[in-house]
Design a protein around this motif. Structure first.
Motif, short mmCIF file in Angstrom:
data_model
loop_
_atom_site.label_atom_id
_atom_site.label_comp_id
_atom_site.label_asym_id
_atom_site.label_seq_id
_atom_site.Cartn_x
_atom_site.Cartn_y
_atom_site.Cartn_z
N GLY A 10 0.75 -1.38 0.18
CA GLY A 10 0.02 -0.04 -0.10
C GLY A 10 0.85 1.33 -0.05
N TYR A 11 1.99 1.19 0.66
CA TYR A 11 2.82 2.40 0.52
C TYR A 11 3.71 2.60 -0.77
CZ TYR A 11 6.87 5.31 2.33
OH TYR A 11 7.85 6.32 2.45
N LEU A 12 4.05 1.60 -1.40
CA LEU A 12 4.75 1.75 -2.47
C LEU A 12 3.92 2.15 -3.90
CD1 LEU A 12 7.43 -0.94 -2.49
CD2 LEU A 12 7.82 1.45 -1.77
N ILE A 13 2.68 1.73 -3.73
CA ILE A 13 1.88 2.04 -4.80
C ILE A 13 1.77 3.36 -4.86
CG2 ILE A 13 -0.29 1.78 -3.59
CD1 ILE A 13 0.31 0.49 -7.23
N ASP A 14 1.68 4.25 -3.86
CA ASP A 14 1.56 5.68 -4.18
C ASP A 14 2.92 6.31 -4.58
OD1 ASP A 14 -1.22 5.65 -3.45
OD2 ASP A 14 -0.69 5.97 -1.39
N ARG A 15 3.80 5.46 -4.71
CA ARG A 15 5.12 6.04 -4.98
C ARG A 15 5.57 5.45 -6.59
NH1 ARG A 15 3.90 6.36 -0.03
NH2 ARG A 15 4.72 8.15 1.53
N GLY A 16 4.51 5.03 -7.04
CA GLY A 16 5.09 4.54 -8.37
C GLY A 16 5.79 3.00 -8.59
N ILE A 17 5.61 2.36 -7.50
CA ILE A 17 6.04 0.90 -7.57
C ILE A 17 4.80 0.09 -7.48
CG2 ILE A 17 7.64 -0.66 -6.35
CD1 ILE A 17 9.40 1.58 -5.56
N ALA A 18 4.54 -0.80 -8.40
CA ALA A 18 3.31 -1.53 -8.22
C ALA A 18 3.90 -3.11 -8.52
CB ALA A 18 2.46 -1.45 -9.38
N PHE A 19 3.41 -4.13 -7.38
CA PHE A 19 4.01 -5.45 -7.55
C PHE A 19 2.82 -6.14 -8.45
CE2 PHE A 19 5.24 -4.50 -2.83
CZ PHE A 19 6.42 -4.21 -3.36
N ASN A 20 3.56 -7.24 -9.27
CA ASN A 20 2.88 -8.11 -9.86
C ASN A 20 2.08 -9.02 -8.95
OD1 ASN A 20 3.88 -7.13 -12.34
ND2 ASN A 20 4.84 -8.85 -12.83
N GLY A 21 2.74 -9.36 -7.85
CA GLY A 21 1.99 -10.46 -6.89
C GLY A 21 2.46 -10.12 -5.39
N VAL A 22 1.63 -10.45 -4.55
CA VAL A 22 2.03 -10.68 -2.96
C VAL A 22 1.61 -11.90 -2.45
CG1 VAL A 22 1.47 -9.88 -0.97
CG2 VAL A 22 1.59 -8.11 -2.78
N VAL A 23 2.69 -12.64 -1.76
CA VAL A 23 2.25 -13.92 -1.26
C VAL A 23 2.21 -13.72 0.18
CG1 VAL A 23 2.93 -16.45 -0.97
CG2 VAL A 23 3.33 -15.19 -3.21
N LYS A 243 -2.05 -9.54 -8.23
CA LYS A 243 -2.52 -10.75 -7.56
C LYS A 243 -1.88 -11.06 -6.44
CE LYS A 243 -3.53 -12.93 -12.21
NZ LYS A 243 -3.32 -11.73 -12.92
N VAL A 244 -3.03 -11.77 -5.63
CA VAL A 244 -2.46 -12.13 -4.05
C VAL A 244 -2.66 -13.50 -3.81
CG1 VAL A 244 -2.96 -11.57 -1.51
CG2 VAL A 244 -2.98 -9.68 -3.28
N LEU A 245 -1.72 -14.08 -3.35
CA LEU A 245 -1.74 -15.56 -3.06
C LEU A 245 -1.90 -15.91 -1.37
CD1 LEU A 245 -2.16 -18.78 -3.55
CD2 LEU A 245 0.62 -18.76 -3.80
N VAL A 246 -2.86 -16.46 -1.07
CA VAL A 246 -2.92 -16.64 0.45
C VAL A 246 -2.68 -18.23 0.87
CG1 VAL A 246 -4.36 -16.73 2.59
CG2 VAL A 246 -4.44 -14.65 0.75
N MET A 247 -1.53 -18.38 1.21
CA MET A 247 -1.12 -19.59 1.92
C MET A 247 -1.46 -19.92 3.45
SD MET A 247 2.73 -20.23 0.20
CE MET A 247 2.66 -20.48 -1.68
N ASP A 304 3.43 -21.80 -9.76
CA ASP A 304 2.24 -21.43 -10.49
C ASP A 304 1.93 -19.99 -10.23
OD1 ASP A 304 2.08 -24.26 -11.45
OD2 ASP A 304 0.65 -24.67 -9.75
N PHE A 305 1.73 -19.59 -9.11
CA PHE A 305 1.55 -18.35 -8.90
C PHE A 305 2.23 -17.39 -9.62
CE2 PHE A 305 1.67 -14.56 -6.19
CZ PHE A 305 0.38 -13.92 -6.35
N LEU A 306 3.65 -17.62 -9.65
CA LEU A 306 4.48 -16.53 -10.43
C LEU A 306 4.45 -16.63 -11.73
CD1 LEU A 306 8.25 -17.46 -8.83
CD2 LEU A 306 6.77 -15.30 -8.91
N ASN A 307 3.80 -17.80 -12.33
CA ASN A 307 3.58 -17.82 -13.92
C ASN A 307 2.21 -16.85 -14.08
OD1 ASN A 307 5.55 -19.53 -14.54
ND2 ASN A 307 4.54 -21.47 -14.12
N GLN A 308 1.30 -17.15 -13.12
CA GLN A 308 0.11 -16.31 -13.34
C GLN A 308 0.48 -14.74 -13.22
OE1 GLN A 308 -2.68 -17.44 -10.31
NE2 GLN A 308 -2.51 -19.63 -10.68
N THR A 309 1.39 -14.43 -12.32
CA THR A 309 1.42 -13.16 -12.31
C THR A 309 2.32 -12.47 -13.31
OG1 THR A 309 3.75 -13.25 -11.35
CG2 THR A 309 1.51 -13.18 -9.64
N THR A 310 2.82 -13.22 -14.23
CA THR A 310 3.50 -12.45 -15.43
C THR A 310 2.84 -12.85 -16.91
OG1 THR A 310 4.83 -14.94 -15.52
CG2 THR A 310 5.70 -12.72 -14.26
#
Length: 312
Positions: A10-23, A243-247, A304-310
Motif C-alpha cells: 500500500g505504501y509503494l503503490i503511491d510512489r510509483g512501484i506496483a507489484f505483480n504479486g504478493v504472497v 494478484k494475491v496468494l494466501v497460503m 504456479d502463482f509466479l507464472n500467473q503474475t507474469t
C-alpha cells in the motif's frame, strides 16, 4: 512478514512501484482477528475451526466427525460464524439452557472437557486449548503447529505458555543460517541470529519474556488493533493487475486459517478485483513447508502463482 508485505504494497503503490504479486504465507493483517481480549470475541470465533482440525489430528473428536475432517471443518466454520458468534454476542444474557448447549457443542468440536469450557466462559484462548487438549497425557500441543506435542519443561500446572513446536524446529534454523553465512558467503560474525522478529523487538511470545535489542514500533496501532489489510486493499484497488496468494495451514494457531479468510473476505472488493485473490491450503501448521511434502506443494503453488503474475 505478511503484516509488512501488505503495508509495503500500500505504501509503494503511491510512489510509483506496483507489484505483480504478493504472497501471504500464514497471514495476519488485522490483529482483531487474532487477539483474544476482554472486549474482542471475534478471535474466539475465528480460532475455533483450527481447534477442531488439531483435535481431529490427535483423534479427540467423535467418530462421526473423524470420518471426513474436511466436511467437519466446513461444518464448524458455519457454526462458529453463526450460532457460536451469536452466543458470544449475547454474553451474560444467555439462558442456562442456551449456555449448556454451546458448552456441549464446543466440547464436541474441540475435544476439551465441558467443565473447562464452562470455566473459560465459552471463550477458549490458544494457551487454554494447547495446555488442555492432551492434559490427560501430560502433553502440550503446539501453537505454531498443532501436530507437535511435548511435555512442558516447567511442569504441568500453572506454568507459562509453552509451544513444543519451537523446541523441535527452532534449533535447525540458526544452525543452517550460520552455516550458510560462514561457508557459502564467507561472512563471519558473533551477532546472534534471531529466529523470530519478536526476539529482535523484545516482544515476548505469549507467556514468555522478551529481551531483544530493539523496540517494536506499532505506529497508529495505539488507536486500536494493528491493521494493514486496508493498505493491501488500497494496493489491490489501485492496481487491477496485482494478484494475491494466501497460503494457510490447517494446524496453525499463530495465524488461524479462518481468521485469514475473514480478513480477505472483508476487503470490500468488487468482483473484478476479488478474482485476483487465490488460496493454497495445507495439512500443516504455521510453517506449511514442514514436512517435505508440504515443501513440495508450497514450491509448486508458488511457481504456479509466479507464472500467473507474469501472464499479462
Amino acid at each position: 512478514g505478511t503484516t509488512r508485505a501488505a503495508g509495503v504494497s500500500g505504501y509503494l503503490i503511491d510512489r510509483g512501484i506496483a507489484f505483480n504479486g504478493v504472497v501471504l504465507l500464514s497471514e495476519v493483517l488485522n490483529f482483531e482477528t487474532l487477539e483474544t481480549t476482554k472486549t474482542n470475541d471475534l478471535a474466539y470465533e475465528l480460532t475455533l475451526p483450527t481447534y477442531t482440525m488439531i483435535a481431529g489430528y490427535h483423534k479427540r473428536l467423535a467418530p462421526e466427525l473423524m470420518q471426513d475432517l474436511q466436511k467437519t471443518k466446513a461444518e464448524v466454520e458455519h457454526w462458529a460464524a453463526t450460532e457460536y458468534a451469536q452466543a458470544l454476542d449475547a454474553g451474560d444474557s444467555l439462558t442456562p439452557e442456551q449456555r449448556q448447549h454451546i458448552v456441549d457443542q464446543l466440547a464436541r468440536y474441540t475435544g476439551l472437557k465441558k467443565e473447562f469450557i464452562d470455566q473459560a466462559n465459552l471463550r477458549i484462548d490458544v494457551r487454554g486449548f494447547t495446555h488442555n487438549l492432551l492434559i490427560d497425557q501430560k502433553l502440550r500441543v503446539g501453537r505454531l503447529d498443532g501436530r507437535y506435542t511435548g511435555p512442558d519443561p516447567n511442569g504441568l500446572l500453572d506454568t507459562p505458555f509453552y509451544d513444543p513446536t519451537g523446541s523441535a524446529t527452532d534449533p535447525p534454523f540458526p544452525a543452517t543460517f550460520n552455516d550458510y553465512l560462514r561457508r557459502e558467503l564467507n561472512y563471519r560474525t558473533d551477532v546472534p541470529y534471531y529466529v523470530s522478529a519478536r526476539d529482535m523487538a523484545g516482544v515476548p511470545e505469549p507467556g514468555q519474556r522478551g529481551g531483544g535489542p530493539f523496540q517494536w514500533e506499532w505506529g497508529s496501532a495505539g488507536e486500536g488493533f494493528p491493521d494493514t489489510a486496508t493498505a493491501l486493499r488500497a494496493a489491490i484497488t489501485k492496481d487491477p493487475y496485482l494478484k494475491v496468494l494466501v497460503m494457510e495451514g490447517d494446524y496453525d494457531l499463530a495465524t488461524p486459517f479462518f481468521a485469514a479468510d475473514y480478513t480477505m473476505n472483508h476487503l470490500d472488493l468488487q468482483p473484478d478485483y476479488r478474482k485476483n485473490i487465490s488460496y493454497a491450503k495445507y495439512a500443516a501448521g504455521h510453517m506449511v513447508y514442514l514436512p517435505m511434502d508440504g515443501l513440495t506443494k508450497m514450491r509448486k503453488d508458488f511457481d504456479d502463482f509466479l507464472n500467473q503474475t507474469t501472464a499479462h
